[in-house]
Design a protein around this motif. Structure first.
Motif, PDB file in Angstrom:
ATOM      1  N   ASP A   1     -81.541 -65.754  -0.096  1.00 29.95           N
ATOM      2  CA  ASP A   1     -81.683 -65.909   1.352  1.00 29.95           C
ATOM      3  C   ASP A   1     -80.331 -66.175   2.015  1.00 29.95           C
ATOM      4  O   ASP A   1     -80.108 -65.763   3.147  1.00 29.95           O
ATOM      5  CB  ASP A   1     -82.657 -67.037   1.677  1.00 29.95           C
ATOM      6  CG  ASP A   1     -84.089 -66.690   1.283  1.00 29.95           C
ATOM      7  OD1 ASP A   1     -84.412 -65.479   1.248  1.00 29.95           O
ATOM      8  OD2 ASP A   1     -84.869 -67.614   1.006  1.00 29.95           O
ATOM      9  N   ALA A   2     -79.439 -66.864   1.316  1.00 26.41           N
ATOM     10  CA  ALA A   2     -78.116 -67.155   1.874  1.00 26.41           C
ATOM     11  C   ALA A   2     -77.340 -65.864   2.107  1.00 26.41           C
ATOM     12  O   ALA A   2     -76.708 -65.689   3.152  1.00 26.41           O
ATOM     13  CB  ALA A   2     -77.346 -68.074   0.937  1.00 26.41           C
TER      14      ALA A   2
ATOM     15  N   GLN B   1     -78.450 -63.587   5.106  1.00 22.84           N
ATOM     16  CA  GLN B   1     -77.910 -63.901   6.422  1.00 22.84           C
ATOM     17  C   GLN B   1     -76.647 -63.105   6.707  1.00 22.84           C
ATOM     18  O   GLN B   1     -76.351 -62.795   7.845  1.00 22.84           O
ATOM     19  CB  GLN B   1     -77.632 -65.398   6.542  1.00 22.84           C
ATOM     20  CG  GLN B   1     -78.890 -66.228   6.532  1.00 22.84           C
ATOM     21  CD  GLN B   1     -78.594 -67.714   6.568  1.00 22.84           C
ATOM     22  OE1 GLN B   1     -77.441 -68.130   6.590  1.00 22.84           O
ATOM     23  NE2 GLN B   1     -79.641 -68.520   6.601  1.00 22.84           N
TER      24      GLN B   1
ATOM     25  N   PRO C   1     -78.687 -58.311   5.784  1.00 25.51           N
ATOM     26  CA  PRO C   1     -80.148 -58.278   5.624  1.00 25.51           C
ATOM     27  C   PRO C   1     -80.621 -57.210   4.626  1.00 25.51           C
ATOM     28  O   PRO C   1     -81.709 -57.323   4.078  1.00 25.51           O
ATOM     29  CB  PRO C   1     -80.657 -57.955   7.025  1.00 25.51           C
ATOM     30  CG  PRO C   1     -79.546 -58.293   7.942  1.00 25.51           C
ATOM     31  CD  PRO C   1     -78.286 -58.141   7.165  1.00 25.51           C
TER      32      PRO C   1
END
Length: 105
Positions: free
Chosen positions: A43-44, A47, A50
């Motif tokens: 998820d990091a 950012q 995508p």
């Protein structure tokens, strides 16, 4: 502001960008994203990109996520006139674009 490059040197497009930056003495900070460990799926990193792919370039709030555009952006930092050089090599070939000519019947 220093460019941040998100790379894994196992990836050929990442190596091309890394070599280009080193050869042209473009200052950058390398952020290693280990593909084999799945760090690009985190998820990091999502950012930053995508699409969860490397390479990616971050310059402040501006982010590029496709290798050819990353090279183009870095080229313009190294030599702002680089975009004008494209017309020089096309002239001998007489081409203005990469599209195939269409047939007229």
């Amino acid at each position: 502001m220093v460019l941040e490059l998100y790379l894994d040197l196992l990836s050929q497009p990442c190596r091309a960008i890394y070599i280009f930056a080193k050869k042209n003495r473009i200052p950058f900070e390398m952020r290693t994203v280990e593909l084999l460990k799945g760090q690009h799926l985190s998820d990091a990193f999502a950012q930053v990109n995508p699409l969860k792919k490397v390479p990616a370039l971050k310059d402040g709030d501006f982010i590029l996520t496709e290798s050819r555009w990353v090279l183009a952006a870095k080229s313009s930092k190294a030599d702002p006139s680089w975009t004008h050089g494209g017309s020089v090599w096309r002239q001998p070939w007489g081409r203005t674009c990469s599209r195939r000519p269409t047939r007229s019947f």
